[in-house]
Scaffold this motif. Sequence first.
Motif, PDB file in Angstrom:
ATOM      1  N   LEU A   1      16.568  32.524  -3.081  1.00 58.04           N
ATOM      2  CA  LEU A   1      15.626  32.425  -4.198  1.00 58.04           C
ATOM      3  C   LEU A   1      14.259  31.814  -3.834  1.00 58.04           C
ATOM      4  CD1 LEU A   1      17.901  31.509  -7.241  1.00 58.04           C
ATOM      5  CD2 LEU A   1      16.305  33.439  -7.097  1.00 58.04           C
ATOM      6  N   PRO A   2      14.191  30.739  -3.034  1.00 53.57           N
ATOM      7  CA  PRO A   2      12.865  30.174  -2.732  1.00 53.57           C
ATOM      8  C   PRO A   2      11.914  31.158  -2.069  1.00 53.57           C
ATOM      9  CG  PRO A   2      14.586  28.602  -2.166  1.00 53.57           C
ATOM     10  CD  PRO A   2      15.274  29.896  -2.476  1.00 53.57           C
ATOM     11  N   VAL A   3      12.454  32.121  -1.323  1.00 48.65           N
ATOM     12  CA  VAL A   3      11.615  33.114  -0.653  1.00 48.65           C
ATOM     13  C   VAL A   3      11.547  34.412  -1.451  1.00 48.65           C
ATOM     14  CG1 VAL A   3      11.352  34.545   1.418  1.00 48.65           C
ATOM     15  CG2 VAL A   3      12.107  32.164   1.626  1.00 48.65           C
ATOM     16  N   ALA A   4      12.716  34.920  -1.846  1.00 54.15           N
ATOM     17  CA  ALA A   4      12.776  36.223  -2.507  1.00 54.15           C
ATOM     18  C   ALA A   4      12.373  36.171  -3.969  1.00 54.15           C
ATOM     19  CB  ALA A   4      14.187  36.801  -2.373  1.00 54.15           C
ATOM     20  N   GLY A   5      12.542  35.018  -4.606  1.00 51.00           N
ATOM     21  CA  GLY A   5      12.208  34.898  -6.019  1.00 51.00           C
ATOM     22  C   GLY A   5      13.188  35.654  -6.903  1.00 51.00           C
ATOM     23  N   LEU A   6      12.915  35.630  -8.193  1.00 52.44           N
ATOM     24  CA  LEU A   6      13.795  36.294  -9.155  1.00 52.44           C
ATOM     25  C   LEU A   6      13.836  37.800  -8.936  1.00 52.44           C
ATOM     26  CD1 LEU A   6      12.756  34.399 -12.434  1.00 52.44           C
ATOM     27  CD2 LEU A   6      14.770  33.980 -11.001  1.00 52.44           C
ATOM     28  N   THR A   7      12.683  38.387  -8.648  1.00 55.13           N
ATOM     29  CA  THR A   7      12.645  39.834  -8.447  1.00 55.13           C
ATOM     30  C   THR A   7      13.430  40.248  -7.201  1.00 55.13           C
ATOM     31  OG1 THR A   7      10.522  39.564  -7.305  1.00 55.13           O
ATOM     32  CG2 THR A   7      10.455  40.140  -9.644  1.00 55.13           C
ATOM     33  N   GLY A   8      13.283  39.498  -6.124  1.00 54.95           N
ATOM     34  CA  GLY A   8      14.009  39.820  -4.900  1.00 54.95           C
ATOM     35  C   GLY A   8      15.509  39.706  -5.081  1.00 54.95           C
ATOM     36  N   ALA A   9      15.960  38.667  -5.812  1.00 56.67           N
ATOM     37  CA  ALA A   9      17.386  38.493  -6.048  1.00 56.67           C
ATOM     38  C   ALA A   9      17.955  39.647  -6.865  1.00 56.67           C
ATOM     39  CB  ALA A   9      17.637  37.162  -6.757  1.00 56.67           C
ATOM     40  N   MET A  10      17.226  40.081  -7.888  1.00 59.07           N
ATOM     41  CA  MET A  10      17.691  41.197  -8.722  1.00 59.07           C
ATOM     42  C   MET A  10      17.725  42.495  -7.921  1.00 59.07           C
ATOM     43  SD  MET A  10      18.386  40.011 -11.791  1.00 59.07           S
ATOM     44  CE  MET A  10      18.308  41.405 -12.915  1.00 59.07           C
ATOM     45  N   ILE A  11      16.659  42.769  -7.174  1.00 57.75           N
ATOM     46  CA  ILE A  11      16.596  44.007  -6.392  1.00 57.75           C
ATOM     47  C   ILE A  11      17.658  43.999  -5.292  1.00 57.75           C
ATOM     48  CG2 ILE A  11      15.166  45.331  -4.783  1.00 57.75           C
ATOM     49  CD1 ILE A  11      12.726  44.422  -6.447  1.00 57.75           C
ATOM     50  N   GLY A  12      17.794  42.876  -4.589  1.00 54.80           N
ATOM     51  CA  GLY A  12      18.779  42.797  -3.516  1.00 54.80           C
ATOM     52  C   GLY A  12      20.194  42.961  -4.027  1.00 54.80           C
ATOM     53  N   ARG A  13      20.508  42.324  -5.159  1.00 57.31           N
ATOM     54  CA  ARG A  13      21.852  42.449  -5.717  1.00 57.31           C
ATOM     55  C   ARG A  13      22.147  43.891  -6.123  1.00 57.31           C
ATOM     56  NH1 ARG A  13      24.631  39.741 -11.078  1.00 57.31           N
ATOM     57  NH2 ARG A  13      26.731  39.577 -10.215  1.00 57.31           N
ATOM     58  N   GLY A  14      21.158  44.542  -6.729  1.00 56.76           N
ATOM     59  CA  GLY A  14      21.360  45.917  -7.153  1.00 56.76           C
ATOM     60  C   GLY A  14      21.493  46.880  -5.989  1.00 56.76           C
TER      61      GLY A  14
ATOM     62  N   LEU B   1      18.813  46.914  -9.911  1.00 56.37           N
ATOM     63  CA  LEU B   1      17.694  47.430  -9.119  1.00 56.37           C
ATOM     64  C   LEU B   1      16.520  47.858 -10.000  1.00 56.37           C
ATOM     65  CD1 LEU B   1      16.405  48.254  -6.458  1.00 56.37           C
ATOM     66  CD2 LEU B   1      17.740  50.369  -6.513  1.00 56.37           C
ATOM     67  N   PRO B   2      16.697  48.760 -10.970  1.00 56.04           N
ATOM     68  CA  PRO B   2      15.541  49.107 -11.822  1.00 56.04           C
ATOM     69  C   PRO B   2      15.048  47.938 -12.668  1.00 56.04           C
ATOM     70  CG  PRO B   2      17.561  50.109 -12.663  1.00 56.04           C
ATOM     71  CD  PRO B   2      17.870  49.576 -11.302  1.00 56.04           C
ATOM     72  N   VAL B   3      15.956  47.055 -13.085  1.00 56.64           N
ATOM     73  CA  VAL B   3      15.519  45.882 -13.847  1.00 56.64           C
ATOM     74  C   VAL B   3      14.645  44.995 -12.970  1.00 56.64           C
ATOM     75  CG1 VAL B   3      16.290  43.760 -14.984  1.00 56.64           C
ATOM     76  CG2 VAL B   3      17.466  45.907 -15.443  1.00 56.64           C
ATOM     77  N   GLY B   4      15.046  44.790 -11.711  1.00 56.97           N
ATOM     78  CA  GLY B   4      14.235  43.998 -10.787  1.00 56.97           C
ATOM     79  C   GLY B   4      12.878  44.628 -10.523  1.00 56.97           C
TER      80      GLY B   4
ATOM     81  N   LEU C   1      20.470  38.060   0.873  1.00 54.58           N
ATOM     82  CA  LEU C   1      20.532  39.075  -0.177  1.00 54.58           C
ATOM     83  C   LEU C   1      21.583  40.133   0.134  1.00 54.58           C
ATOM     84  CD1 LEU C   1      16.742  39.616  -1.009  1.00 54.58           C
ATOM     85  CD2 LEU C   1      18.446  38.363  -2.350  1.00 54.58           C
ATOM     86  N   ALA C   2      21.732  40.480   1.409  1.00 56.28           N
ATOM     87  CA  ALA C   2      22.782  41.428   1.793  1.00 56.28           C
ATOM     88  C   ALA C   2      24.162  40.844   1.522  1.00 56.28           C
ATOM     89  CB  ALA C   2      22.632  41.807   3.270  1.00 56.28           C
ATOM     90  N   VAL C   3      24.346  39.554   1.837  1.00 52.79           N
ATOM     91  CA  VAL C   3      25.615  38.884   1.542  1.00 52.79           C
ATOM     92  C   VAL C   3      25.859  38.834   0.032  1.00 52.79           C
ATOM     93  CG1 VAL C   3      26.851  36.679   1.663  1.00 52.79           C
ATOM     94  CG2 VAL C   3      25.577  37.510   3.656  1.00 52.79           C
ATOM     95  N   LEU C   4      24.787  38.567  -0.728  1.00 49.91           N
ATOM     96  CA  LEU C   4      24.884  38.551  -2.191  1.00 49.91           C
ATOM     97  C   LEU C   4      25.390  39.892  -2.711  1.00 49.91           C
ATOM     98  CD1 LEU C   4      24.247  37.561  -5.101  1.00 49.91           C
ATOM     99  CD2 LEU C   4      21.885  38.307  -4.706  1.00 49.91           C
ATOM    100  N   GLY C   5      24.781  40.978  -2.260  1.00 46.31           N
ATOM    101  CA  GLY C   5      25.186  42.297  -2.732  1.00 46.31           C
ATOM    102  C   GLY C   5      26.590  42.675  -2.296  1.00 46.31           C
ATOM    103  N   LEU C   6      26.914  42.424  -1.021  1.00 46.83           N
ATOM    104  CA  LEU C   6      28.239  42.770  -0.495  1.00 46.83           C
ATOM    105  C   LEU C   6      29.334  42.010  -1.236  1.00 46.83           C
ATOM    106  CD1 LEU C   6      30.044  44.148   1.632  1.00 46.83           C
ATOM    107  CD2 LEU C   6      29.586  42.214   3.155  1.00 46.83           C
ATOM    108  N   SER C   7      29.162  40.709  -1.377  1.00 48.63           N
ATOM    109  CA  SER C   7      30.183  39.901  -2.024  1.00 48.63           C
ATOM    110  C   SER C   7      30.317  40.258  -3.503  1.00 48.63           C
ATOM    111  CB  SER C   7      29.858  38.409  -1.875  1.00 48.63           C
ATOM    112  OG  SER C   7      28.609  38.105  -2.468  1.00 48.63           O
ATOM    113  N   ASN C   8      29.195  40.505  -4.170  1.00 46.94           N
ATOM    114  CA  ASN C   8      29.258  40.866  -5.583  1.00 46.94           C
ATOM    115  C   ASN C   8      29.872  42.243  -5.786  1.00 46.94           C
ATOM    116  OD1 ASN C   8      27.434  39.182  -7.896  1.00 46.94           O
ATOM    117  ND2 ASN C   8      27.246  38.526  -5.767  1.00 46.94           N
ATOM    118  N   GLY C   9      29.625  43.162  -4.852  1.00 49.05           N
ATOM    119  CA  GLY C   9      30.248  44.480  -4.956  1.00 49.05           C
ATOM    120  C   GLY C   9      31.759  44.383  -4.918  1.00 49.05           C
TER     121      GLY C   9
END
Length: 321
Positions: free
Chosen positions: A48-61, A208-211, A231-239
Amino acid sequence: MPTGYLLRAAAAPRALSDTGADTVRGIILVCLCFLIMTTGDVAAKWALPVAGLTGAMIGRGLFGGATVLGLAVLRGGEGWRRVLPVRWRLVLLRSLLHSAVSLTWYVAWETMTLADTYAVGFSAPLLMTLLAIPMLGERIRWRRALSTVVGFGGVLIMVRPGGGLWTPTVLVLLLGICGLAVSRNLTRLLSTTETPECLSFFLLATHLPVGLLLLTVLPAPGFAWDALIALAVLGLSNGVAHWLNSQAFALAPVSALAPYEYTPLLWGGMLGYLVFGEVPHTSSLIGAAVVAAAGLYNLHREQARRRAERVGRTEETTWPS
């Protein structure tokens, strides 16, 4: 249109089960889900400190949707077509709602510890159990109701109304928790027609589109390799976690699974300390012990019910009417 999808769309909705055997399986899956999901939460807080809210949403999607799509292909059969929805309007509504929920948690993690956000989030199981009555027509057995009340007592210990946790950010998080409770119940409702791959894919891919839409009002994400890996770990684990979660809610009633929404505090407290040096409040630890006891008691009762069902089937076989 693929034959398997047409058969799913034309078939009568599957009945929601509420047996001891299925419930215990659902509890095991949901506990594993939250362990994996907490790992993703740590990755999100790191990025989050680097990617911000938009990066977290896009990366997760992006990474999360790709992970679920890969799981669907690996299962064979219909392959990627397993993500196609039958009740697409309700699937989309749930996905958009959960995207908004994710945003509230990311806002909270910018200023709060993982353990404190999980402590506030412990109000979700109570809301889930109560909403399951009008939304799903579930019958709440008195033991399940008792475990929910006891768990809510632990929530009061941790959240400490009027204490240090009550900030404007907590109010934002509480709105997200209300949405989370509705989303969890929609998972149970949609499991009668949708596959776990469909439910988890659209939930994550919609981020992804929301981000991208948020880029019009929020700063663009920064770049650093460690943040990208996070962000890759975030997406993989959440998937994987949401895929397990969808299967769990297809097996077990919401009221049986709700107490295990408390387990992320255990994992998040440990990981938050190891990765970020965060120390949870003493009240959080005391409350965690209370809600963990309530959840373990619920598991014990479901195991007892499963044994009783087996005995009943044996007696019916031995002494036919």
